[in-house]
Scaffold this motif. Structure first.
Motif, mmCIF file in Angstrom:
data_model
loop_
_atom_site.group_PDB
_atom_site.id
_atom_site.type_symbol
_atom_site.label_atom_id
_atom_site.label_comp_id
_atom_site.label_asym_id
_atom_site.label_seq_id
_atom_site.Cartn_x
_atom_site.Cartn_y
_atom_site.Cartn_z
ATOM 1 N N LYS A 1 -2.297 -9.404 -12.505
ATOM 2 C CA LYS A 1 -3.065 -8.191 -12.181
ATOM 3 C C LYS A 1 -3.434 -8.093 -10.699
ATOM 4 C CE LYS A 1 -5.230 -8.259 -16.776
ATOM 5 N NZ LYS A 1 -6.498 -8.218 -17.515
ATOM 6 N N HIS A 2 -3.250 -9.171 -9.941
ATOM 7 C CA HIS A 2 -3.575 -9.142 -8.521
ATOM 8 C C HIS A 2 -2.361 -8.671 -7.723
ATOM 9 C CE1 HIS A 2 -7.638 -11.113 -8.448
ATOM 10 N NE2 HIS A 2 -7.275 -11.253 -9.724
ATOM 11 N N LYS A 3 -2.520 -8.544 -6.412
ATOM 12 C CA LYS A 3 -1.486 -7.927 -5.580
ATOM 13 C C LYS A 3 -1.047 -8.869 -4.460
ATOM 14 C CE LYS A 3 -3.675 -4.634 -7.826
ATOM 15 N NZ LYS A 3 -4.882 -4.901 -8.611
ATOM 16 N N PHE A 4 0.244 -8.786 -4.120
ATOM 17 C CA PHE A 4 0.739 -9.542 -2.974
ATOM 18 C C PHE A 4 1.349 -8.584 -1.957
ATOM 19 C CE2 PHE A 4 4.246 -9.565 -6.060
ATOM 20 C CZ PHE A 4 5.351 -9.225 -5.289
ATOM 21 N N THR A 5 1.447 -9.037 -0.715
ATOM 22 C CA THR A 5 1.839 -8.177 0.387
ATOM 23 C C THR A 5 3.353 -8.025 0.485
ATOM 24 O OG1 THR A 5 1.768 -10.097 1.855
ATOM 25 C CG2 THR A 5 -0.198 -8.722 1.752
ATOM 26 N N ILE B 1 3.997 0.502 -7.437
ATOM 27 C CA ILE B 1 3.601 1.709 -8.160
ATOM 28 C C ILE B 1 4.104 2.976 -7.471
ATOM 29 C CG2 ILE B 1 1.621 3.042 -9.014
ATOM 30 C CD1 ILE B 1 0.095 0.387 -9.163
ATOM 31 N N ASP B 2 4.034 3.009 -6.136
ATOM 32 C CA ASP B 2 4.439 4.181 -5.361
ATOM 33 C C ASP B 2 5.307 3.704 -4.201
ATOM 34 O OD1 ASP B 2 3.847 6.178 -2.939
ATOM 35 O OD2 ASP B 2 3.431 7.273 -4.794
ATOM 36 N N PRO B 3 6.329 4.471 -3.816
ATOM 37 C CA PRO B 3 7.199 4.043 -2.716
ATOM 38 C C PRO B 3 6.455 3.774 -1.405
ATOM 39 C CG PRO B 3 8.173 5.898 -3.877
ATOM 40 C CD PRO B 3 6.791 5.735 -4.427
ATOM 41 N N LYS B 4 5.277 4.399 -1.239
ATOM 42 C CA LYS B 4 4.496 4.217 -0.016
ATOM 43 C C LYS B 4 3.721 2.908 -0.013
ATOM 44 C CE LYS B 4 1.324 6.831 2.990
ATOM 45 N NZ LYS B 4 0.498 8.059 3.108
ATOM 46 N N ASP B 5 3.577 2.265 -1.195
ATOM 47 C CA ASP B 5 2.727 1.082 -1.322
ATOM 48 C C ASP B 5 3.289 -0.097 -0.541
ATOM 49 O OD1 ASP B 5 1.376 2.711 -3.033
ATOM 50 O OD2 ASP B 5 1.729 1.526 -4.842
ATOM 51 N N ASN B 6 2.392 -0.816 0.136
ATOM 52 C CA ASN B 6 2.799 -2.054 0.803
ATOM 53 C C ASN B 6 2.160 -3.288 0.185
ATOM 54 O OD1 ASN B 6 0.221 -1.662 1.832
ATOM 55 N ND2 ASN B 6 0.917 -1.147 3.902
ATOM 56 N N VAL B 7 1.586 -3.124 -1.006
ATOM 57 C CA VAL B 7 1.168 -4.252 -1.836
ATOM 58 C C VAL B 7 1.754 -4.057 -3.231
ATOM 59 C CG1 VAL B 7 -0.931 -4.860 -0.573
ATOM 60 C CG2 VAL B 7 -1.040 -3.139 -2.390
ATOM 61 N N ILE B 8 2.081 -5.162 -3.886
ATOM 62 C CA ILE B 8 2.805 -5.146 -5.153
ATOM 63 C C ILE B 8 1.946 -5.793 -6.240
ATOM 64 C CG2 ILE B 8 4.983 -5.779 -6.281
ATOM 65 C CD1 ILE B 8 5.233 -3.987 -3.724
ATOM 66 N N VAL C 1 11.872 -6.028 -3.721
ATOM 67 C CA VAL C 1 11.201 -4.735 -3.808
ATOM 68 C C VAL C 1 11.839 -3.789 -2.796
ATOM 69 C CG1 VAL C 1 9.026 -3.499 -3.626
ATOM 70 C CG2 VAL C 1 9.033 -5.857 -4.462
ATOM 71 N N SER C 2 12.319 -2.661 -3.288
ATOM 72 C CA SER C 2 12.952 -1.646 -2.432
ATOM 73 C C SER C 2 14.030 -2.262 -1.547
ATOM 74 C CB SER C 2 11.889 -0.955 -1.559
ATOM 75 O OG SER C 2 10.931 -0.306 -2.363
ATOM 76 N N VAL D 1 -4.836 -7.833 11.703
ATOM 77 C CA VAL D 1 -6.200 -7.337 11.492
ATOM 78 C C VAL D 1 -6.250 -5.830 11.783
ATOM 79 C CG1 VAL D 1 -8.595 -7.479 12.270
ATOM 80 C CG2 VAL D 1 -7.227 -9.562 12.059
ATOM 81 N N GLY D 2 -6.803 -5.084 10.846
ATOM 82 C CA GLY D 2 -6.934 -3.640 11.006
ATOM 83 C C GLY D 2 -5.800 -2.834 10.409
ATOM 84 N N ASP D 3 -4.723 -3.506 9.991
ATOM 85 C CA ASP D 3 -3.603 -2.777 9.394
ATOM 86 C C ASP D 3 -4.017 -2.133 8.072
ATOM 87 O OD1 ASP D 3 -1.933 -3.370 11.454
ATOM 88 O OD2 ASP D 3 -0.753 -4.881 10.389
ATOM 89 N N LYS D 4 -3.454 -0.951 7.815
ATOM 90 C CA LYS D 4 -3.802 -0.192 6.613
ATOM 91 C C LYS D 4 -3.022 -0.687 5.399
ATOM 92 C CE LYS D 4 -5.009 4.025 9.133
ATOM 93 N NZ LYS D 4 -4.706 5.461 9.353
ATOM 94 N N ILE D 5 -3.683 -0.696 4.257
ATOM 95 C CA ILE D 5 -3.075 -1.157 3.005
ATOM 96 C C ILE D 5 -3.042 0.015 2.030
ATOM 97 C CG2 ILE D 5 -3.309 -2.767 1.073
ATOM 98 C CD1 ILE D 5 -4.729 -4.658 3.041
ATOM 99 N N TYR D 6 -1.880 0.234 1.440
ATOM 100 C CA TYR D 6 -1.673 1.371 0.549
ATOM 101 C C TYR D 6 -1.318 0.900 -0.869
ATOM 102 C CZ TYR D 6 -1.599 4.374 4.655
ATOM 103 O OH TYR D 6 -1.948 5.045 5.799
ATOM 104 N N MET D 7 -1.880 1.604 -1.846
ATOM 105 C CA MET D 7 -1.542 1.394 -3.253
ATOM 106 C C MET D 7 -1.730 2.727 -3.967
ATOM 107 S SD MET D 7 -3.029 -1.508 -5.834
ATOM 108 C CE MET D 7 -2.625 -1.460 -7.582
ATOM 109 N N TYR D 8 -0.932 3.011 -4.972
ATOM 110 C CA TYR D 8 -0.900 4.328 -5.624
ATOM 111 C C TYR D 8 -0.547 5.421 -4.617
ATOM 112 C CZ TYR D 8 -3.518 1.981 -9.384
ATOM 113 O OH TYR D 8 -3.937 1.123 -10.371
#
Length: 550
Positions: free
Chosen positions: A43-47, A8-15, A29-30, A53-60
């Motif tokens: 409708k679900h997302k993959f990495t 959805i957004d170039p910053k996203d790390n889930v698809i 992807v990219s 553990v603790g890594d940040k996940i971005y979407m939108y």
């Protein structure tokens, strides 16, 4: 968006998986090729990357969670391996600019509405019957039984049963066969053709469980909400029942009405049961006052009005993994169109703005409103935590099943309904829309509490996006339901008005779908097309008691 997955957004790390994806599928992807290591549900997302553990996940383009387990590249994110996380925000604004959309297709458009003396324009023309306390709900039932069907208004079913015809046959000496062969079913369509007052769309009975007990603040807020309904442009007048001893007193409601419209000219009839000779006399007066009020309301006719008179409630419920990439951004584009035309969209559901606060703060026109939004969000969040909950508990089982696994993910998609325009005013619950442009209104995420609040603050029409389906409506404002996916539209076509699933299939862009939405809004506002919620008589009304409701 006809591909089977999308970033959805170039910053996203889930698809996002647009269709079900099988283990072993190679995605690109990219410029990066990823082999899926497990099946990914639609409708679900993959990495896109490997997560520790603790890594940040971005979407939108925003933070929506953190990994609680090691997640390999090409695996699904779930409630087992990800927890809610959202970005911090401050009460100061960052630079913001906006480019208005092309409105050439709508510049000369109008809608046919009911012009009120205060300058507002209604998309409907209703008479309200309101209890100031739950003790009076039975009297509303009596009044509804005395008036609705007799005057040709909708029943709670798709038809009415004319038992009077059988009684007439029996008294006239008809045989058993003649009685049995007597038609007694009248459809809603037939009822509406026989309306005594053709310019009045209906009588609405706003039963509730408030007005007494609880806190004094509950009753004060209830009176402000009811005042918002009485002064809503879709309302011609009201009959108000009071018991007499309750917390929500008549003078409290009168002051709330005066605060909204000091020169309110609408006919409002107050009836207090403890001052009446008898219940029978009370009902007799109520029927007569309401009937006379309807005769006055019937004199108002629809006339052309500019689109700037539309106050559009933006709502979502039963959301799915497609809501934030089809229905919500398309409604957001329609919202931007309306802003450019001088209208007033209203974005609500504050628990579902968690994680996107800073972007909204940046869009506030004034520092006063940016600070007000900041304070309302902080107070709401703290209230939820104080009772052992929190915004992270907002996603429902249905949301999670269909791919919305954290509140920040749900919020980032829900906020798309508000488009990209500047925010001209931030409103607390029951405060009124007074400025053209995008408004923010503090409400719960609960669908009916939120739609109830939108109309109480002045909305004369609502668009409600959904990925799972809902029959929700409102007594006063038409509610248009829009599906995020075509499968839902086909399956629940009886309650869904618009299909935004064509964005997912690639038949429509966000922009073309947004224009279709605004076109449909205009038709419903003009009564050229009826919303499914109105046709089915979905009159949902739940006041918020300002306790914690997500």
């Amino acid at each position: 968006m006809s591909k089977n997955y999308v970033q959805i957004d170039p910053k996203d790390n889930v698809i996002v998986a647009i269709t079900p994806l099988e283990k072993g599928t190679i995605t690109s992807v990219s410029g990066k090729n990823i082999t899926l290591k497990e099946n990914i549900k639609q409708k679900h997302k993959f990495t896109l990357n490997h997560f520790n553990v603790g890594d940040k996940i971005y979407m939108y383009g925003v933070l929506i969670g953190k990994a609680t387990q090691t997640i390999q590249e090409g695996c699904a994110i779930t409630i087992e391996n990800v927890k809610h996380a959202s970005a911090e925000f401050k009460d100061s604004k960052e630079p913001f600019t906006w480019s208005a959309p092309d409105i050439s297709n709508f510049k000369t458009r109008t809608f046919k509405g009911y012009h009120r003396k205060d300058g507002k324009v209604g998309t409907a023309n209703y008479w309200l019957v309101i209890p100031l306390t739950f003790c009076e709900n039975r009297n509303l039932d009596v009044l509804e039984g005395a008036l609705s069907e007799k005057l040709g208004y909708e029943t709670k079913k798709d038809f009415a049963v004319n038992t009077d015809a059988l009684i007439h046959k029996y008294k006239s000496g008809a045989t058993t066969d003649e009685i049995f062969n007597t038609p007694i079913i009248t459809t809603k369509e037939e009822l509406s053709k026989n309306r005594v007052f053709p310019n009045v769309d209906g009588i609405k009975f706003l039963k509730h469980d408030g007005g007494c007990g609880g806190t004094r603040q509950d009753s004060q807020v209830l009176c402000k909400l009811l005042a918002g309904y009485i002064t809503n442009p879709n309302v011609a007048g009201a009959t108000v029942f009071s018991l007499g001893c309750q917390n929500a007193q008549i003078n409290m409601l009168q002051k709330a009405i005066e605060a909204i419209d000091p020169n309110c000219k609408k006919p409002i009839h107050f009836l207090e049961q403890q001052r009446s000779e008898s219940e029978r006399k009370l009902i007799e007066e109520a029927v007569k006052h309401t009937f006379i009020g309807l005769t006055k309301a019937n004199k108002i006719e629809r006339k052309p009005a500019p689109l700037s008179k539309l106050v559009l409630g933006l709502e979502c419920g039963g959301s799915d993994g497609f809501s934030g990439i089809s229905a919500n951004p398309a409604l957001g584009y329609a919202s931007d169109l309306l802003v450019a035309l001088g209208g007033s969209p209203v974005l609500s559901e504050f628990p579902e703005l968690n994680g996107v606060e800073q972007g909204l703060i940046n869009r506030c026109v004034t520092d006063q409103d940016s600070k007000k939004f900041y304070n309302l969000m902080r107070a709401y969040s703290a209230a939820a935590v104080a009772v052992g909950s929190g915004f992270e508990n907002n996603p429902s089982p249905g949301n999670i099943k269909d791919g919305l696994i954290t509140d920040a993910m749900k919020s980032a998609g829900a906020a798309k309904k508000g488009g990209t325009s500047p925010i001209v005013q931030v409103l607390d619950y029951t405060e009124q829309v007074t400025k053209p442009g995008l408004n923010l209104l503090c409400t719960p995420g609960n669908d009916v509490e939120s739609t109830t609040a939108l109309v109480g603050s002045g909305c004369n029409i609502i668009v409600f996006t959904t990925g799972l389906g809902t029959p929700t409506g409102n007594p006063v404002a038409p509610v248009l339901k829009m599906s995020s996916n075509t499968q839902l539209y086909k399956r629940m076509n009886d309650i869904i008005d618009i299909n935004a699933g064509t964005v997912i299939s690639g038949e429509d862009s966000i922009e073309s779908m947004g224009e279709k939405i605004l076109d449909h809004i205009i038709k419903v506002a003009s009564n050229e097309v009826a919303s499914k919620a109105v046709l089915h008589g979905n009159n949902d009304f739940i006041p918020w008691k300002r306790g914690v409701s997500l």
